[in-house]
Scaffold this motif. Structure first.
Motif, PDB file in Angstrom:
ATOM      1  N   LEU A  77       0.852  -1.186   0.000  1.00  0.00           N
ATOM      2  CA  LEU A  77       0.000   0.000   0.000  1.00  0.00           C
ATOM      3  C   LEU A  77       0.887   1.235   0.000  1.00  0.00           C
ATOM      4  N   VAL A  78       0.608   2.151  -0.916  1.00  0.00           N
ATOM      5  CA  VAL A  78       1.421   3.365  -1.021  1.00  0.00           C
ATOM      6  C   VAL A  78       0.494   4.534  -1.334  1.00  0.00           C
ATOM      7  N   GLN A  79       0.868   5.702  -0.870  1.00  0.00           N
ATOM      8  CA  GLN A  79       0.074   6.891  -1.170  1.00  0.00           C
ATOM      9  C   GLN A  79       0.357   7.368  -2.585  1.00  0.00           C
ATOM     10  N   ALA A  80      -0.627   8.026  -3.164  1.00  0.00           N
ATOM     11  CA  ALA A  80      -0.451   8.604  -4.492  1.00  0.00           C
ATOM     12  C   ALA A  80       0.769   9.518  -4.506  1.00  0.00           C
ATOM     13  N   GLY A  81       1.545   9.397  -5.559  1.00  0.00           N
ATOM     14  CA  GLY A  81       2.778  10.166  -5.662  1.00  0.00           C
ATOM     15  C   GLY A  81       3.994   9.427  -5.141  1.00  0.00           C
ATOM     16  N   GLY A  82       3.768   8.326  -4.463  1.00  0.00           N
ATOM     17  CA  GLY A  82       4.855   7.551  -3.891  1.00  0.00           C
ATOM     18  C   GLY A  82       5.484   6.577  -4.870  1.00  0.00           C
ATOM     19  N   SER A  83       6.397   5.757  -4.349  1.00  0.00           N
ATOM     20  CA  SER A  83       7.156   4.813  -5.177  1.00  0.00           C
ATOM     21  C   SER A  83       7.165   3.429  -4.553  1.00  0.00           C
ATOM     22  N   LEU A  84       7.315   2.443  -5.407  1.00  0.00           N
ATOM     23  CA  LEU A  84       7.522   1.060  -4.993  1.00  0.00           C
ATOM     24  C   LEU A  84       8.487   0.410  -5.979  1.00  0.00           C
ATOM     25  N   ARG A  85       9.203  -0.591  -5.516  1.00  0.00           N
ATOM     26  CA  ARG A  85      10.010  -1.388  -6.415  1.00  0.00           C
ATOM     27  C   ARG A  85       9.587  -2.848  -6.298  1.00  0.00           C
ATOM     28  N   LEU A  86       9.114  -3.390  -7.396  1.00  0.00           N
ATOM     29  CA  LEU A  86       8.750  -4.797  -7.441  1.00  0.00           C
ATOM     30  C   LEU A  86       9.946  -5.632  -7.885  1.00  0.00           C
ATOM     31  N   SER A  87      10.001  -6.843  -7.360  1.00  0.00           N
ATOM     32  CA  SER A  87      11.038  -7.788  -7.750  1.00  0.00           C
ATOM     33  C   SER A  87      10.384  -9.069  -8.242  1.00  0.00           C
ATOM     34  N   CYS A  88      11.066  -9.742  -9.149  1.00  0.00           N
ATOM     35  CA  CYS A  88      10.626 -11.047  -9.637  1.00  0.00           C
ATOM     36  C   CYS A  88      11.833 -11.959  -9.645  1.00  0.00           C
ATOM     37  N   GLU A 120      -4.746   4.742 -10.599  1.00  0.00           N
ATOM     38  CA  GLU A 120      -4.927   3.874 -11.756  1.00  0.00           C
ATOM     39  C   GLU A 120      -3.859   2.791 -11.853  1.00  0.00           C
ATOM     40  N   ASP A 121      -2.834   2.887 -11.030  1.00  0.00           N
ATOM     41  CA  ASP A 121      -1.802   1.856 -11.000  1.00  0.00           C
ATOM     42  C   ASP A 121      -2.167   0.722 -10.043  1.00  0.00           C
ATOM     43  N   THR A 122      -3.254   0.883  -9.304  1.00  0.00           N
ATOM     44  CA  THR A 122      -3.698  -0.177  -8.399  1.00  0.00           C
ATOM     45  C   THR A 122      -4.060  -1.426  -9.183  1.00  0.00           C
ATOM     46  N   TYR A 131       3.175 -15.236 -23.358  1.00  0.00           N
ATOM     47  CA  TYR A 131       4.194 -15.613 -22.394  1.00  0.00           C
ATOM     48  C   TYR A 131       3.783 -16.929 -21.734  1.00  0.00           C
ATOM     49  N   PRO A 132       4.617 -17.959 -21.826  1.00  0.00           N
ATOM     50  CA  PRO A 132       4.233 -19.250 -21.255  1.00  0.00           C
ATOM     51  C   PRO A 132       4.435 -19.363 -19.749  1.00  0.00           C
ATOM     52  N   TYR A 133       5.287 -18.519 -19.187  1.00  0.00           N
ATOM     53  CA  TYR A 133       5.604 -18.625 -17.761  1.00  0.00           C
ATOM     54  C   TYR A 133       5.125 -17.374 -17.020  1.00  0.00           C
ATOM     55  N   TRP A 134       4.424 -17.616 -15.915  1.00  0.00           N
ATOM     56  CA  TRP A 134       3.830 -16.532 -15.130  1.00  0.00           C
ATOM     57  C   TRP A 134       4.057 -16.752 -13.646  1.00  0.00           C
ATOM     58  N   GLY A 135       4.186 -15.642 -12.912  1.00  0.00           N
ATOM     59  CA  GLY A 135       4.205 -15.714 -11.475  1.00  0.00           C
ATOM     60  C   GLY A 135       2.797 -15.630 -10.907  1.00  0.00           C
ATOM     61  N   GLN A 136       2.705 -15.636  -9.583  1.00  0.00           N
ATOM     62  CA  GLN A 136       1.409 -15.612  -8.908  1.00  0.00           C
ATOM     63  C   GLN A 136       0.894 -14.202  -8.666  1.00  0.00           C
ATOM     64  N   GLY A 137       1.762 -13.230  -8.781  1.00  0.00           N
ATOM     65  CA  GLY A 137       1.333 -11.842  -8.662  1.00  0.00           C
ATOM     66  C   GLY A 137       1.584 -11.243  -7.287  1.00  0.00           C
ATOM     67  N   THR A 138       1.683  -9.922  -7.278  1.00  0.00           N
ATOM     68  CA  THR A 138       1.823  -9.171  -6.035  1.00  0.00           C
ATOM     69  C   THR A 138       0.914  -7.954  -6.120  1.00  0.00           C
ATOM     70  N   GLN A 139       0.199  -7.677  -5.031  1.00  0.00           N
ATOM     71  CA  GLN A 139      -0.800  -6.610  -5.035  1.00  0.00           C
ATOM     72  C   GLN A 139      -0.139  -5.257  -4.804  1.00  0.00           C
ATOM     73  N   VAL A 140      -0.503  -4.305  -5.634  1.00  0.00           N
ATOM     74  CA  VAL A 140      -0.103  -2.904  -5.447  1.00  0.00           C
ATOM     75  C   VAL A 140      -1.379  -2.088  -5.286  1.00  0.00           C
ATOM     76  N   THR A 141      -1.469  -1.365  -4.190  1.00  0.00           N
ATOM     77  CA  THR A 141      -2.633  -0.528  -3.925  1.00  0.00           C
ATOM     78  C   THR A 141      -2.155   0.896  -3.689  1.00  0.00           C
ATOM     79  N   VAL A 142      -2.687   1.813  -4.482  1.00  0.00           N
ATOM     80  CA  VAL A 142      -2.326   3.226  -4.364  1.00  0.00           C
ATOM     81  C   VAL A 142      -3.517   3.964  -3.782  1.00  0.00           C
ATOM     82  N   SER A 143      -3.289   4.610  -2.663  1.00  0.00           N
ATOM     83  CA  SER A 143      -4.371   5.363  -2.018  1.00  0.00           C
ATOM     84  C   SER A 143      -4.252   6.834  -2.380  1.00  0.00           C
ATOM     85  N   SER A 144      -5.402   7.428  -2.686  1.00  0.00           N
ATOM     86  CA  SER A 144      -5.383   8.837  -3.089  1.00  0.00           C
ATOM     87  C   SER A 144      -5.832   9.733  -1.948  1.00  0.00           C
TER      88      SER A 144
END
Length: 122
Positions: A11-22, A89-91, A109-122
Motif C-alpha cells: 500500500l502506497v500513497q499517491a505520488g509515492g514509489s515502490l520497487r517490485l522484484s521477480c 490507476e496503477d492499483t 508468455y508461457p511462464y507466469w508468477g502468482q502476482g503481487t498486489q499494489v494498492t495506491v491510495s489517493s
C-alpha cells in the motif's frame, strides 16, 4: 521446473514509489524476455513493460512511460520494476512473465508468477 516469484507490492500513497522484484528459478533470465503485466479489479490483464535479453531493449505501455523502469540483474536472476509517481490507476495485481522469443508487448508468455498486489491510495 520454472518458478517466478514476485515481491515488493503493498500500500502506497499517491505520488509515492515502490520497487517490485521477480525472482526466477528454473530458467536463466539472461536468455529470456522478461515482462510485467497487471490486472486491476474488473479489468483485463494489461501489458506494463518488458525487457529483451538480446540487447536489453525495453517497452512500456504509454500510461507508465517516464514513471516506471524495468531492469534485470542476471547474476541474481531477478528483474525489477521501479514504479514512481504512482496514482490510483496503477492499483492492480502485478505479474511477472517470461518467454524465450517474440514481441515484447504481446501476451504470448508461457511462464507466469502468482502476482503481487499494489494498492495506491489517493
Amino acid at each position: 521446473q520454472v518458478q517466478l516469484v514476485e515481491s515488493g507490492g503493498g500500500l502506497v500513497q499517491a505520488g509515492g514509489s515502490l520497487r517490485l522484484s521477480c525472482a526466477a528459478s528454473g530458467l536463466p533470465i539472461s536468455t529470456y524476455i522478461m515482462a510485467w503485466f497487471r490486472q486491476a479489479p474488473g479489468k483485463d490483464r494489461e501489458f506494463v513493460s518488458a525487457i529483451s535479453w538480446r540487447d536489453s531493449s525495453t517497452d512500456y505501455v504509454d500510461s507508465v512511460k517516464g514513471r516506471f523502469t524495468i531492469s534485470r540483474d542476471n547474476a541474481k536472476n531477478i528483474i525489477y520494476l521501479q514504479m514512481n509517481t504512482l496514482n490510483d490507476e496503477d492499483t492492480a495485481v502485478y505479474y511477472c512473465a517470461a518467454k524465450r522469443y517474440g514481441r515484447l508487448g504481446d501476451y504470448a508468455y508461457p511462464y507466469w508468477g502468482q502476482g503481487t498486489q499494489v494498492t495506491v491510495s489517493s
